[in-house]
Design a protein around this motif. Structure first.
Motif, mmCIF file in Angstrom:
data_model
loop_
_atom_site.group_PDB
_atom_site.id
_atom_site.type_symbol
_atom_site.label_atom_id
_atom_site.label_comp_id
_atom_site.label_asym_id
_atom_site.label_seq_id
_atom_site.Cartn_x
_atom_site.Cartn_y
_atom_site.Cartn_z
ATOM 1 N N LEU A 50 0.856 -1.184 -0.056
ATOM 2 C CA LEU A 50 0.057 -0.022 -0.091
ATOM 3 C C LEU A 50 1.058 1.234 -0.010
ATOM 4 C CD1 LEU A 50 -2.819 1.210 0.135
ATOM 5 C CD2 LEU A 50 -2.580 1.130 2.586
ATOM 6 N N PRO A 51 1.800 1.440 0.758
ATOM 7 C CA PRO A 51 2.855 2.668 0.628
ATOM 8 C C PRO A 51 3.392 3.050 -0.553
ATOM 9 C CG PRO A 51 2.977 1.357 2.818
ATOM 10 C CD PRO A 51 2.521 0.568 1.915
ATOM 11 N N ILE A 52 3.788 1.732 -1.279
ATOM 12 C CA ILE A 52 4.305 1.916 -2.603
ATOM 13 C C ILE A 52 3.333 2.523 -3.740
ATOM 14 C CG2 ILE A 52 5.850 0.924 -4.393
ATOM 15 C CD1 ILE A 52 6.868 -0.790 -1.976
ATOM 16 N N MET A 53 2.270 1.489 -3.598
ATOM 17 C CA MET A 53 1.329 1.720 -4.925
ATOM 18 C C MET A 53 0.309 2.784 -4.739
ATOM 19 S SD MET A 53 2.245 -0.887 -7.164
ATOM 20 C CE MET A 53 0.556 -0.971 -8.088
ATOM 21 N N GLY A 54 -0.034 2.930 -3.384
ATOM 22 C CA GLY A 54 -0.872 4.240 -3.021
ATOM 23 C C GLY A 54 -2.328 3.581 -2.997
ATOM 24 N N THR A 55 -2.723 2.289 -3.492
ATOM 25 C CA THR A 55 -4.059 1.709 -3.568
ATOM 26 C C THR A 55 -3.946 0.255 -3.315
ATOM 27 O OG1 THR A 55 -4.569 3.521 -5.259
ATOM 28 C CG2 THR A 55 -5.986 1.664 -5.150
ATOM 29 N N ALA A 56 -4.808 -0.289 -2.676
ATOM 30 C CA ALA A 56 -4.992 -1.791 -2.671
ATOM 31 C C ALA A 56 -6.426 -2.141 -2.475
ATOM 32 C CB ALA A 56 -4.013 -2.409 -1.367
ATOM 33 N N PHE A 57 -6.559 -3.333 -2.700
ATOM 34 C CA PHE A 57 -7.947 -3.641 -2.267
ATOM 35 C C PHE A 57 -8.329 -5.174 -1.726
ATOM 36 C CE2 PHE A 57 -7.916 -1.475 -6.557
ATOM 37 C CZ PHE A 57 -9.118 -0.603 -6.294
ATOM 38 N N ARG A 58 -9.276 -5.204 -1.104
ATOM 39 C CA ARG A 58 -9.513 -6.425 -0.266
ATOM 40 C C ARG A 58 -10.841 -7.224 -0.572
ATOM 41 N NH1 ARG A 58 -6.576 -9.173 3.871
ATOM 42 N NH2 ARG A 58 -6.830 -7.214 5.399
ATOM 43 N N LYS A 59 -10.867 -8.347 -0.930
ATOM 44 C CA LYS A 59 -12.142 -9.143 -1.476
ATOM 45 C C LYS A 59 -12.517 -9.951 -0.298
ATOM 46 C CE LYS A 59 -14.141 -11.928 -5.095
ATOM 47 N NZ LYS A 59 -13.437 -12.708 -6.431
ATOM 48 N N SER A 60 -13.750 -9.740 0.149
ATOM 49 C CA SER A 60 -14.325 -10.543 1.337
ATOM 50 C C SER A 60 -15.649 -11.210 0.715
ATOM 51 C CB SER A 60 -14.796 -9.475 2.322
ATOM 52 O OG SER A 60 -13.870 -8.792 2.889
ATOM 53 N N TYR A 61 -15.603 -12.296 0.800
ATOM 54 C CA TYR A 61 -16.584 -13.228 0.402
ATOM 55 C C TYR A 61 -16.837 -14.573 1.048
ATOM 56 C CZ TYR A 61 -13.006 -15.923 -1.934
ATOM 57 O OH TYR A 61 -11.964 -16.639 -2.214
ATOM 58 N N PHE A 62 -17.885 -15.245 0.722
ATOM 59 C CA PHE A 62 -18.023 -16.477 1.474
ATOM 60 C C PHE A 62 -17.683 -17.714 0.577
ATOM 61 C CE2 PHE A 62 -20.400 -20.497 2.384
ATOM 62 C CZ PHE A 62 -20.192 -20.919 3.877
ATOM 63 N N ASP A 63 -16.661 -18.577 0.975
ATOM 64 C CA ASP A 63 -16.018 -19.559 0.240
ATOM 65 C C ASP A 63 -16.804 -20.662 0.396
ATOM 66 O OD1 ASP A 63 -14.432 -21.406 -1.151
ATOM 67 O OD2 ASP A 63 -12.545 -20.592 -0.589
ATOM 68 N N SER A 64 -17.740 -21.119 -0.429
ATOM 69 C CA SER A 64 -18.600 -22.430 -0.343
ATOM 70 C C SER A 64 -17.663 -23.598 -0.362
ATOM 71 C CB SER A 64 -19.561 -22.310 -1.306
ATOM 72 O OG SER A 64 -18.847 -22.537 -2.662
ATOM 73 N N SER A 65 -16.436 -23.743 -0.943
ATOM 74 C CA SER A 65 -15.719 -24.750 -0.985
ATOM 75 C C SER A 65 -15.114 -25.058 0.509
ATOM 76 C CB SER A 65 -14.788 -24.794 -2.088
ATOM 77 O OG SER A 65 -13.760 -23.719 -1.855
ATOM 78 N N LYS A 66 -14.801 -24.124 1.000
ATOM 79 C CA LYS A 66 -14.331 -24.233 2.508
ATOM 80 C C LYS A 66 -15.169 -24.333 3.553
ATOM 81 C CE LYS A 66 -9.700 -22.647 0.860
ATOM 82 N NZ LYS A 66 -8.577 -21.378 1.183
ATOM 83 N N GLY A 67 -16.515 -23.610 3.327
ATOM 84 C CA GLY A 67 -17.302 -23.302 4.237
ATOM 85 C C GLY A 67 -17.182 -22.215 5.224
ATOM 86 N N ARG A 68 -16.562 -21.188 4.943
ATOM 87 C CA ARG A 68 -16.197 -20.180 5.553
ATOM 88 C C ARG A 68 -15.799 -18.700 5.191
ATOM 89 N NH1 ARG A 68 -10.899 -18.891 5.201
ATOM 90 N NH2 ARG A 68 -9.529 -20.484 4.320
ATOM 91 N N ASN A 69 -15.789 -17.828 5.692
ATOM 92 C CA ASN A 69 -15.544 -16.593 4.988
ATOM 93 C C ASN A 69 -14.093 -16.447 4.733
ATOM 94 O OD1 ASN A 69 -18.011 -15.736 5.678
ATOM 95 N ND2 ASN A 69 -17.353 -14.785 7.507
ATOM 96 N N ILE A 114 -32.453 -1.626 -6.507
ATOM 97 C CA ILE A 114 -31.758 -2.733 -6.064
ATOM 98 C C ILE A 114 -30.481 -2.525 -5.415
ATOM 99 C CG2 ILE A 114 -31.202 -5.353 -6.676
ATOM 100 C CD1 ILE A 114 -33.158 -5.269 -8.836
ATOM 101 N N GLU A 115 -30.427 -2.867 -4.274
ATOM 102 C CA GLU A 115 -29.089 -2.722 -3.509
ATOM 103 C C GLU A 115 -28.198 -3.428 -3.803
ATOM 104 O OE1 GLU A 115 -26.354 -0.179 -1.596
ATOM 105 O OE2 GLU A 115 -28.723 0.252 -1.971
ATOM 106 N N PRO A 116 -27.089 -3.504 -4.296
ATOM 107 C CA PRO A 116 -26.203 -4.752 -4.783
ATOM 108 C C PRO A 116 -25.328 -4.895 -3.473
ATOM 109 C CG PRO A 116 -25.077 -2.601 -5.618
ATOM 110 C CD PRO A 116 -26.729 -2.350 -5.172
ATOM 111 N N ILE A 117 -24.971 -6.310 -3.500
ATOM 112 C CA ILE A 117 -23.892 -6.549 -2.455
ATOM 113 C C ILE A 117 -22.380 -6.647 -3.091
ATOM 114 C CG2 ILE A 117 -22.994 -8.495 -0.989
ATOM 115 C CD1 ILE A 117 -25.489 -9.852 -1.280
ATOM 116 N N HIS A 118 -21.425 -5.589 -2.032
ATOM 117 C CA HIS A 118 -20.288 -5.159 -2.513
ATOM 118 C C HIS A 118 -19.221 -6.107 -1.897
ATOM 119 C CE1 HIS A 118 -21.873 -1.378 -4.218
ATOM 120 N NE2 HIS A 118 -22.524 -1.339 -2.932
ATOM 121 N N TYR A 119 -18.356 -6.563 -2.734
ATOM 122 C CA TYR A 119 -17.248 -7.688 -2.300
ATOM 123 C C TYR A 119 -16.027 -6.866 -2.027
ATOM 124 C CZ TYR A 119 -20.290 -11.669 -3.735
ATOM 125 O OH TYR A 119 -21.388 -12.457 -3.706
#
Length: 589
Positions: A71-90, A209-214
């Protein structure tokens, strides 16, 4: 977890009367949700989500570490939060700004019409998704530029966008996953829930329609362009020109030093020497052919003055400029301070050094809060009916219903305490008041130990000593003595008041008994006495004045010493005083 709003409980309401149900034994209301339940739920949610992030989601901590370094080098980073059905957890994954494509002019991720992520899946992972019914089956063939590697990853495009698949004139939010090379769509899934649909009953249409943001955006510094792009600015952009200038200056200094050390020059043609380098042994002389001049006259050495002091000063200035931009202070890099530096001075230096860093951490805190909110929503939807988690050494349980009822409860991170040095600086400032009688010294010392990260603080604090019996007895004696003195003063005051009341009562009774007749008699007597006093005062000094007799008696002569007047003989001149003295027989003889 934190509680927002009131936590006074919800009483049980009688359906018929509409009044709260009261317990006949205690007379207290029967609670459907007792007071303090939101706080208990907040603590359980916070402890459970901390366990999820640090224990269940094994990728969260290393992915966060990677994000905070990039983040300090690029200035921008992203995090993706979702439910992983194959692992059965977030799941929470770091996504590089290079792999996430968003319109540059988008004001936020939530308002962007399309967000496309470049994802790499290995063939085995693709087969698992196909068997689970997540991906459509497809023959992908050989991966380009894989050099025949059958296990090389395959690139997909996952696009979060709006589509009107039911042809009702309203676009709905979907996630479309496409194989990049063949453009084959392997998956389409909805990006909204039924409770996110806003229906306009008046017009009978879907209003919104309110979307779900990942994705969650992490910014180091905001964009410096006028439109305010979502892509932030990092030190890589700010320090790049300075770094390039530093590299150029450093190379020039090294080259100048190298030339000054190696030397070089010209050799005249009249000097005949063997080519190549010459090797000398102690006491050895080499034979050279010189025509009519000295050897030195045939060799001209180039002048290399060495590194320039001006260039070195420029290098130092550029390095200091880079430090200022990066907000790096000596107190933050661990350099020891003087032993006698006051705690407030060190705290001020830390605060000054963290001006830029604190604002950066504020943005990180804001992004963490958004990420935690996404994870909390996933728990409210996908968590088991009852899940177990570890809180310290104990195992506890939490229900999905706790998240569903968690209105007013949200995870949070603390942006005000970003370093241990700040906390210790404040604790050192409080220690100045540890012995102040108006301050709680014990709590100040506890805070100091907590700031230093000391565990099991009660073991280091001595129990409060029992009171000294001698001091207690002395205090009791002093209190008893004060009470006795106060009682004696009160008794004397009561006696004085009683005597005064008795005298007033007697005067009142005497005045009542005499009545108006006595008053008339007093007035007549006063007039007679006044006449007698006037005659006595007007008589010569050698003639004795007349003594006023007591009431009811004739006045008698009073012998006054020779040369003394009646006034000098202490004869009462006031009529009332003369009458009282005569009545009591106190006239001078």
């Amino acid at each position: 977890g934190s509680v927002i709003g009131q936590d006074n409980g919800v009483p049980l309401i009688d359906q018929q009367s509409g009044q709260p149900v009261m317990d006949p034994n205690t007379g207290q209301p029967v609670w459907r949700e007792p007071p303090g339940m939101k706080q208990q739920r907040a603590y359980a949610i916070g402890a459970h989500m901390s366990y999820q992030l640090l224990d269940e989601q094994t990728e969260w901590e290393p992915e966060t570490d990677k994000l905070l370094h990039v983040l300090p080098i690029m200035g921008t980073a992203f995090r993706k939060s979702y439910f992983d059905s194959s692992k059965g957890r977030n799941a929470s994954l770091y996504v590089s700004a290079v792999d996430l494509v968003v319109n540059y002019n988008a004001r936020s991720l939530e308002r962007a019409p399309r967000i496309t992520e470049e994802i790499m899946f290995y063939p085995n992972e693709i087969a698992e998704k196909e068997r689970a019914g997540i991906f459509r089956e497809h023959e992908y063939g050989a991966t380009p530029n894989a050099d025949g590697d059958v296990d090389a990853p395959i690139e997909f495009l996952e696009q979060h966008r709006w589509l009107d698949l039911d042809d009702d004139g309203v676009k709905e939010p979907y996630i479309v996953t496409v194989h990049k090379d063949s453009s084959f769509v392997v998956r389409i899934t909805a990006r909204y829930e039924t409770d996110g649909i806003l229906f306009n009953a008046t017009k009978g249409i879907i209003q919104k329609i309110e979307p779900i943001h990942y994705y969650t955006l992490f910014q180091f510094l905001p964009s410096f362009d006028l439109k305010g792009s979502i892509y932030g600015t990092g030190f890589g952009r700010l320090l790049l020109p300075i770094n390039e200038s530093i590299n150029t200056s450093l190379n020039m200094l090294i080259d100048a030093g190298h030339l000054a050390n190696t030397q070089g020059g010209f050799i005249g043609k009249g000097l005949s020497m063997s080519a190549g380098s010459l090797r000398f042994q102690p006491g050895e002389y080499k034979t050279v052919n010189v025509t009519g001049s000295a050897v030195r006259d045939n060799i001209v050495q180039m002048q290399f003055p060495g590194p320039s002091p001006v260039l070195f000063s420029l290098l130092q200035m550029l390095i200091e400029a880079g430090k200022e931009i990066a907000a790096v202070k000596d107190v933050l890099t661990g350099e020891a301070q003087q032993a006698n530096t006051p705690a407030t001075t060190v705290l001020a230096m830390i605060e000054q050094g963290l001006k830029v860093f604190s604002s950066i951490y504020k943005r990180i805190h804001r992004s963490l809060k958004e990420e935690f909110s996404k994870l909390r929503r996933l728990n409210a939807v996908y968590l088991d009916e009852e899940a177990s988690y570890r809180d310290g050494e104990d195992w506890k349980s939490i229900k999905r219903d706790d998240y569903a009822k968690g209105a007013g409860v949200e995870p949070f991170s603390d942006p005000t305490m970003v370093t241990d040095q700040q906390r210790l600086g404040r604790a050192s400032f409080l220690m100045q008041f540890a012995n102040d009688p108006m301050m709680n010294g014990l709590e100040i010392r506890k805070y100091m130990l907590e700031s230093a990260g000391i565990d099991n603080i009660p073991r280091y604090i001595n129990p409060q000593p029992p009171p000294n019996p001698a001091i207690i007895a002395k205090a009791a004696d002093l209190e008893l003595e004060h009470k006795r003195a106060d009682a004696e003063v009160a008794y004397k005051r009561a006696q004085s008041l009683q005597a005064m009341a008795t005298a007033i009562n007697q005067f009142a009774q005497a005045d009542k008994a005499v009545g108006d007749t006595h008053v008339s008699w007093i007035e007549t007597s006063l007039k007679a006495i006044q006449m007698q006093m006037d005659q006595a005062l007007a008589a010569p000094a050698d003639q004795p004045p007349m003594q006023a007799a007591p009431v009811g008696r004739a006045p008698t002569a009073v012998k006054v010493p020779e040369g003394v007047s009646g006034a000098q003989a202490n004869l009462p001149t006031n009529p009332a005083a003369y009458m009282a003295a005569a009545r009591n027989g106190n006239l001078p003889t």
